[in-house]
Motif scaffolding. Sequence first.
Motif, PDB file in Angstrom:
ATOM      1  N   ILE A   1      41.746  32.321  42.256  1.00  0.00           N
ATOM      2  CA  ILE A   1      42.822  32.185  43.238  1.00  0.00           C
ATOM      3  C   ILE A   1      42.293  31.310  44.367  1.00  0.00           C
ATOM      4  O   ILE A   1      41.193  31.520  44.859  1.00  0.00           O
ATOM      5  N   LYS A   2      43.105  30.328  44.774  1.00  0.00           N
ATOM      6  CA  LYS A   2      42.683  29.384  45.804  1.00  0.00           C
ATOM      7  C   LYS A   2      43.487  29.573  47.083  1.00  0.00           C
ATOM      8  O   LYS A   2      44.698  29.727  47.046  1.00  0.00           O
ATOM      9  N   PHE A   3      42.752  29.551  48.185  1.00  0.00           N
ATOM     10  CA  PHE A   3      43.323  29.609  49.527  1.00  0.00           C
ATOM     11  C   PHE A   3      42.807  28.374  50.254  1.00  0.00           C
ATOM     12  O   PHE A   3      41.748  28.421  50.873  1.00  0.00           O
ATOM     13  N   GLY A   4      43.493  27.262  50.142  1.00  0.00           N
ATOM     14  CA  GLY A   4      42.986  26.022  50.731  1.00  0.00           C
ATOM     15  C   GLY A   4      41.694  25.623  50.050  1.00  0.00           C
ATOM     16  O   GLY A   4      41.636  25.495  48.829  1.00  0.00           O
ATOM     17  N   LYS A   5      40.621  25.487  50.820  1.00  0.00           N
ATOM     18  CA  LYS A   5      39.323  25.089  50.271  1.00  0.00           C
ATOM     19  C   LYS A   5      38.532  26.272  49.716  1.00  0.00           C
ATOM     20  O   LYS A   5      37.488  26.086  49.115  1.00  0.00           O
ATOM     21  N   ILE A   6      39.023  27.485  49.930  1.00  0.00           N
ATOM     22  CA  ILE A   6      38.330  28.684  49.457  1.00  0.00           C
ATOM     23  C   ILE A   6      38.883  29.090  48.103  1.00  0.00           C
ATOM     24  O   ILE A   6      40.092  29.130  47.904  1.00  0.00           O
ATOM     25  N   ALA A   7      37.991  29.398  47.168  1.00  0.00           N
ATOM     26  CA  ALA A   7      38.401  29.869  45.844  1.00  0.00           C
ATOM     27  C   ALA A   7      37.673  31.184  45.555  1.00  0.00           C
ATOM     28  O   ALA A   7      36.474  31.288  45.782  1.00  0.00           O
ATOM     29  N   ILE A   8      38.423  32.167  45.078  1.00  0.00           N
ATOM     30  CA  ILE A   8      37.821  33.456  44.747  1.00  0.00           C
ATOM     31  C   ILE A   8      38.122  33.807  43.301  1.00  0.00           C
ATOM     32  O   ILE A   8      39.172  33.464  42.776  1.00  0.00           O
ATOM     33  N   ASN A   9      37.192  34.476  42.676  1.00  0.00           N
ATOM     34  CA  ASN A   9      37.356  34.908  41.291  1.00  0.00           C
ATOM     35  C   ASN A   9      37.733  36.388  41.310  1.00  0.00           C
ATOM     36  O   ASN A   9      36.946  37.236  40.939  1.00  0.00           O
ATOM     37  N   ASN A  10      38.928  36.667  41.796  1.00  0.00           N
ATOM     38  CA  ASN A  10      39.388  38.043  41.942  1.00  0.00           C
ATOM     39  C   ASN A  10      40.766  38.233  41.320  1.00  0.00           C
ATOM     40  O   ASN A  10      41.692  38.694  41.966  1.00  0.00           O
ATOM     41  N   LEU A  11      40.896  37.864  40.053  1.00  0.00           N
ATOM     42  CA  LEU A  11      42.146  38.065  39.327  1.00  0.00           C
ATOM     43  C   LEU A  11      41.820  38.694  37.985  1.00  0.00           C
ATOM     44  O   LEU A  11      41.180  38.070  37.139  1.00  0.00           O
ATOM     45  N   SER A  12      42.240  39.939  37.799  1.00  0.00           N
ATOM     46  CA  SER A  12      41.955  40.596  36.524  1.00  0.00           C
ATOM     47  C   SER A  12      42.903  40.067  35.446  1.00  0.00           C
ATOM     48  O   SER A  12      44.019  39.636  35.738  1.00  0.00           O
ATOM     49  N   ARG A  13      42.436  40.098  34.213  1.00  0.00           N
ATOM     50  CA  ARG A  13      43.226  39.579  33.085  1.00  0.00           C
ATOM     51  C   ARG A  13      44.583  40.262  32.979  1.00  0.00           C
ATOM     52  O   ARG A  13      45.583  39.612  32.703  1.00  0.00           O
ATOM     53  N   ASP A  14      44.620  41.556  33.216  1.00  0.00           N
ATOM     54  CA  ASP A  14      45.880  42.279  33.069  1.00  0.00           C
ATOM     55  C   ASP A  14      46.853  42.046  34.223  1.00  0.00           C
ATOM     56  O   ASP A  14      47.997  42.490  34.173  1.00  0.00           O
ATOM     57  N   LYS A  15      46.456  41.314  35.244  1.00  0.00           N
ATOM     58  CA  LYS A  15      47.333  41.015  36.382  1.00  0.00           C
ATOM     59  C   LYS A  15      47.851  39.576  36.366  1.00  0.00           C
ATOM     60  O   LYS A  15      48.681  39.212  37.202  1.00  0.00           O
ATOM     61  N   LYS A  16      47.370  38.746  35.426  1.00  0.00           N
ATOM     62  CA  LYS A  16      47.758  37.335  35.406  1.00  0.00           C
ATOM     63  C   LYS A  16      49.272  37.146  35.250  1.00  0.00           C
ATOM     64  O   LYS A  16      49.885  36.380  35.990  1.00  0.00           O
ATOM     65  N   LYS A  17      49.866  37.836  34.300  1.00  0.00           N
ATOM     66  CA  LYS A  17      51.302  37.668  34.047  1.00  0.00           C
ATOM     67  C   LYS A  17      52.118  38.067  35.274  1.00  0.00           C
ATOM     68  O   LYS A  17      53.041  37.346  35.676  1.00  0.00           O
ATOM     69  N   GLU A  18      51.767  39.190  35.876  1.00  0.00           N
ATOM     70  CA  GLU A  18      52.495  39.642  37.056  1.00  0.00           C
ATOM     71  C   GLU A  18      52.345  38.658  38.213  1.00  0.00           C
ATOM     72  O   GLU A  18      53.311  38.369  38.930  1.00  0.00           O
ATOM     73  N   LEU A  19      51.136  38.105  38.391  1.00  0.00           N
ATOM     74  CA  LEU A  19      50.937  37.131  39.469  1.00  0.00           C
ATOM     75  C   LEU A  19      51.762  35.870  39.214  1.00  0.00           C
ATOM     76  O   LEU A  19      52.383  35.338  40.140  1.00  0.00           O
ATOM     77  N   LYS A  20      51.813  35.401  37.971  1.00  0.00           N
ATOM     78  CA  LYS A  20      52.641  34.227  37.648  1.00  0.00           C
ATOM     79  C   LYS A  20      54.090  34.485  38.028  1.00  0.00           C
ATOM     80  O   LYS A  20      54.752  33.633  38.618  1.00  0.00           O
ATOM     81  N   GLU A  21      54.594  35.668  37.689  1.00  0.00           N
ATOM     82  CA  GLU A  21      55.970  36.018  38.019  1.00  0.00           C
ATOM     83  C   GLU A  21      56.175  36.077  39.525  1.00  0.00           C
ATOM     84  O   GLU A  21      57.164  35.560  40.042  1.00  0.00           O
ATOM     85  N   ARG A  22      55.242  36.693  40.227  1.00  0.00           N
ATOM     86  CA  ARG A  22      55.369  36.824  41.689  1.00  0.00           C
ATOM     87  C   ARG A  22      55.278  35.466  42.375  1.00  0.00           C
ATOM     88  O   ARG A  22      55.969  35.221  43.348  1.00  0.00           O
ATOM     89  N   MET A  23      54.414  34.593  41.870  1.00  0.00           N
ATOM     90  CA  MET A  23      54.270  33.254  42.456  1.00  0.00           C
ATOM     91  C   MET A  23      55.554  32.449  42.247  1.00  0.00           C
ATOM     92  O   MET A  23      55.937  31.658  43.096  1.00  0.00           O
ATOM     93  N   GLY A  24      56.206  32.660  41.127  1.00  0.00           N
ATOM     94  CA  GLY A  24      57.457  31.948  40.847  1.00  0.00           C
ATOM     95  C   GLY A  24      58.609  32.420  41.711  1.00  0.00           C
ATOM     96  O   GLY A  24      59.579  31.705  41.900  1.00  0.00           O
ATOM     97  N   ASN A  25      58.496  33.619  42.261  1.00  0.00           N
ATOM     98  CA  ASN A  25      59.567  34.192  43.076  1.00  0.00           C
ATOM     99  C   ASN A  25      59.364  33.951  44.571  1.00  0.00           C
ATOM    100  O   ASN A  25      60.074  34.518  45.373  1.00  0.00           O
ATOM    101  N   ARG A  26      58.410  33.126  44.945  1.00  0.00           N
ATOM    102  CA  ARG A  26      58.181  32.859  46.372  1.00  0.00           C
ATOM    103  C   ARG A  26      59.137  31.821  46.861  1.00  0.00           C
ATOM    104  O   ARG A  26      59.486  30.897  46.235  1.00  0.00           O
TER     105      ARG A  26
END
Length: 99
Positions: free
Chosen positions: A74-99
């Motif tokens: 997950i990227k926040f500008g120039k900062i990138a973190i490896n804090n996304l579990s495999r089982d949360k990817k689909k939900e995050l894609k859906e939530r990002m699409g609803n912004r």
Amino acid sequence: TIKLLFLMLGNTWVEKKKDEDPIIVTKRSRRFLPVPLNTVWKLLESDNRFFKSTGSCIINLYNISGVDFNNQIIKFGKIAINNLSRDKKKELKERMGNR
């Protein structure tokens, strides 16, 4: 304390490392929280700006600049973190699409 917590959480993410208090990470600083991460999540889970990307990380969706779903980054500008579990990817894609 709760009002201060919400003001501060308007920034980037909250993470919890083993044997440490939760930390609010903002664009300018890191601050320890004197409460368990699950307590923070109970306060935030009904707010659509926040998403629990792993068992130890709560992110502010409004500050995400990009997501590399293949590498779970997950990227926040120039900062990138490896804090996304495999089982949360689909939900995050859906939530990002609803912004």
